[in-house]
Scaffold this motif. Structure first.
Motif, PDB file in Angstrom:
ATOM      1  N   ILE A  10      17.855 -21.944  45.185  1.00 42.54           N
ATOM      2  CA  ILE A  10      19.023 -22.005  44.313  1.00 42.54           C
ATOM      3  C   ILE A  10      18.470 -22.203  42.908  1.00 42.54           C
ATOM      4  O   ILE A  10      17.754 -23.180  42.655  1.00 42.54           O
ATOM      5  CB  ILE A  10      19.931 -23.189  44.682  1.00 42.54           C
ATOM      6  CG1 ILE A  10      20.333 -23.119  46.167  1.00 42.54           C
ATOM      7  CG2 ILE A  10      21.158 -23.239  43.780  1.00 42.54           C
ATOM      8  CD1 ILE A  10      20.839 -24.434  46.715  1.00 42.54           C
ATOM      9  N   THR A  42      20.778 -17.693  47.735  1.00 43.71           N
ATOM     10  CA  THR A  42      22.028 -17.904  47.008  1.00 43.71           C
ATOM     11  C   THR A  42      22.750 -16.586  46.786  1.00 43.71           C
ATOM     12  O   THR A  42      23.968 -16.471  47.012  1.00 43.71           O
ATOM     13  CB  THR A  42      21.745 -18.584  45.659  1.00 43.71           C
ATOM     14  OG1 THR A  42      21.162 -19.867  45.897  1.00 43.71           O
ATOM     15  CG2 THR A  42      23.016 -18.760  44.848  1.00 43.71           C
ATOM     16  N   LEU A  57      25.021 -23.012  52.877  1.00 46.73           N
ATOM     17  CA  LEU A  57      23.743 -22.861  52.189  1.00 46.73           C
ATOM     18  C   LEU A  57      22.974 -24.174  52.212  1.00 46.73           C
ATOM     19  O   LEU A  57      23.479 -25.214  51.768  1.00 46.73           O
ATOM     20  CB  LEU A  57      23.980 -22.403  50.747  1.00 46.73           C
ATOM     21  CG  LEU A  57      22.750 -22.132  49.882  1.00 46.73           C
ATOM     22  CD1 LEU A  57      21.853 -21.068  50.508  1.00 46.73           C
ATOM     23  CD2 LEU A  57      23.185 -21.709  48.476  1.00 46.73           C
ATOM     24  N   ALA A  70      25.189 -24.945  39.162  1.00 46.66           N
ATOM     25  CA  ALA A  70      24.968 -24.141  40.363  1.00 46.66           C
ATOM     26  C   ALA A  70      25.915 -24.567  41.477  1.00 46.66           C
ATOM     27  O   ALA A  70      26.555 -23.728  42.133  1.00 46.66           O
ATOM     28  CB  ALA A  70      23.519 -24.265  40.820  1.00 46.66           C
ATOM     29  N   LEU A  74      28.943 -22.247  43.130  1.00 45.61           N
ATOM     30  CA  LEU A  74      28.949 -21.940  44.557  1.00 45.61           C
ATOM     31  C   LEU A  74      30.256 -22.387  45.211  1.00 45.61           C
ATOM     32  O   LEU A  74      30.843 -21.667  46.019  1.00 45.61           O
ATOM     33  CB  LEU A  74      27.758 -22.608  45.245  1.00 45.61           C
ATOM     34  CG  LEU A  74      26.390 -21.979  44.951  1.00 45.61           C
ATOM     35  CD1 LEU A  74      25.268 -22.905  45.405  1.00 45.61           C
ATOM     36  CD2 LEU A  74      26.259 -20.621  45.625  1.00 45.61           C
ATOM     37  N   THR A  81      28.582 -26.281  49.946  1.00 44.03           N
ATOM     38  CA  THR A  81      27.444 -26.979  49.337  1.00 44.03           C
ATOM     39  C   THR A  81      27.147 -28.297  50.039  1.00 44.03           C
ATOM     40  O   THR A  81      26.374 -29.106  49.535  1.00 44.03           O
ATOM     41  CB  THR A  81      27.722 -27.239  47.843  1.00 44.03           C
ATOM     42  OG1 THR A  81      28.893 -28.081  47.728  1.00 44.03           O
ATOM     43  CG2 THR A  81      27.967 -25.949  47.092  1.00 44.03           C
TER      44      THR A  81
END
Length: 320
Positions: A10, A42, A57, A70, A74, A81
């Protein structure tokens, strides 16, 4: 749609358009600058999430503004996340990506927090009810992230989840020693022709067909070959299927391989034939190269299906 687990980098990309590369010690003036979300896993997760999949992820960012950006990006696009940690010492990975006149990208990276992902951060619940686990080859570059990747593969096997691996261009020689011991655990490996020999553990002069046979003998079930002249191909013990490239004007190749991987994954979990998996992957990659950067520029499934339909009047039937 299917739940898909992904493990990999990422990062934040600083993308510079460079009309002419200087000699070492010289200078180049960029014609444009962009900050974008990036990272191989990503990018693939974003494309899969846009196709309606539940993407989980696994990764690591720093406790900095880039890391928060980030995570927020996402979450906004629907990528989970919950399995992304914050590293107290290392920063979020930053890539300097230069794009030349032809659209080809060159990348410079400090791996930062990504490389600090350890087996202790790999949780069993990420794999519950998952249809597939996808790994970026960058995860095997260094420990402890490589150890985390191997732990994740073990969990995927415990949960009977097939594992796919994407080998980005240029890292095969570095990751081959670790990956060769795991070949029998992979359902699908995606890679370029030049990376076949080092991964198979054969000499550099071995013909590509022999390297493919060697990988299949060592237990890999599917080999998705990209970066070929006429198109991409999918090799299995039962034979080879392929599809030609789409004709597009390349603007920026950043993330094209990650988009290609998303196409193969969607084809795999949808039960498509090998040639249809190739066609879907090619279409994802084709749209990706017509756009600047990766990350949130990743193609949506509807765009991909429109390109396929426009090319031959027939689309692919994607399972829900």
């Amino acid at each position: 749609m299917a739940a898909i687990v992904l493990l990999g980098d990422i990062n934040i990309d600083l993308v510079l358009d460079i009309p002419e590369y200087p000699l070492e010690g010289g200078e180049a003036i960029a014609t444009a600058q962009r900050h974008m979300l990036g990272g191989s896993a990503t990018n693939t997760a974003i494309a899969l999430s846009r196709a309606g999949h539940d993407c989980r992820l696994i990764g690591r960012v720093g406790q900095d503004a880039w890391g928060q950006q980030a995570l927020s990006s996402l979450e906004d696009i629907g990528v989970s996340t919950a399995w992304i940690g914050r590293d107290p010492l290392e920063p979020t990975q930053t890539n300097i990506v230069t794009v030349g006149k032809s659209g080809e990208r060159t990348m410079f990276a400090y791996r930062g927090a990504n490389a600090q992902l350890s087996p202790a951060f790999i949780a069993d619940d990420a794999f519950e009810d998952a249809a597939l686990f996808h790994l970026s080859g960058y995860a095997f570059l260094q420990s402890p992230q490589s150890d985390a990747a191997m732990r994740a593969i073990e969990l995927a096997q415990e949960f009977q989840v097939p594992v796919t691996l994407d080998i980005p261009a240029g890292v095969a020689l570095s990751v081959a020693p670790r990956v060769r011991n795991l070949l029998s655990k992979f359902d699908t490996i995606m890679l370029g022709r030049a990376d076949l020999a080092p991964l198979a553990g054969e000499g550099p002069e071995i013909p590509a067909d022999d390297a493919i046979k060697s990988l299949l003998r060592q237990g890999v079930r599917r080999i998705a070959l990209k970066h070929d002249l006429t198109g991409s191909a999918l090799y299995q013990n039962s034979g080879c299927e392929s599809a030609p490239w789409f004709s597009v004007v390349a603007v920026d190749t950043t993330g094209a391989g990650d988009a290609f991987a998303a196409g193969h994954i969607i084809g795999r979990v949808s039960g498509l034939a090998g040639s249809e998996c190739c066609r879907l992957a090619n279409a994802f990659g084709a749209i990706a190269v017509t756009r600047q950067g990766a990350g949130l520029s990743m193609p949506a499934l509807a765009e991909v299906m429109n390109l396929i339909s426009a090319d031959n009047g027939n689309g692919c039937e994607i399972a829900g």
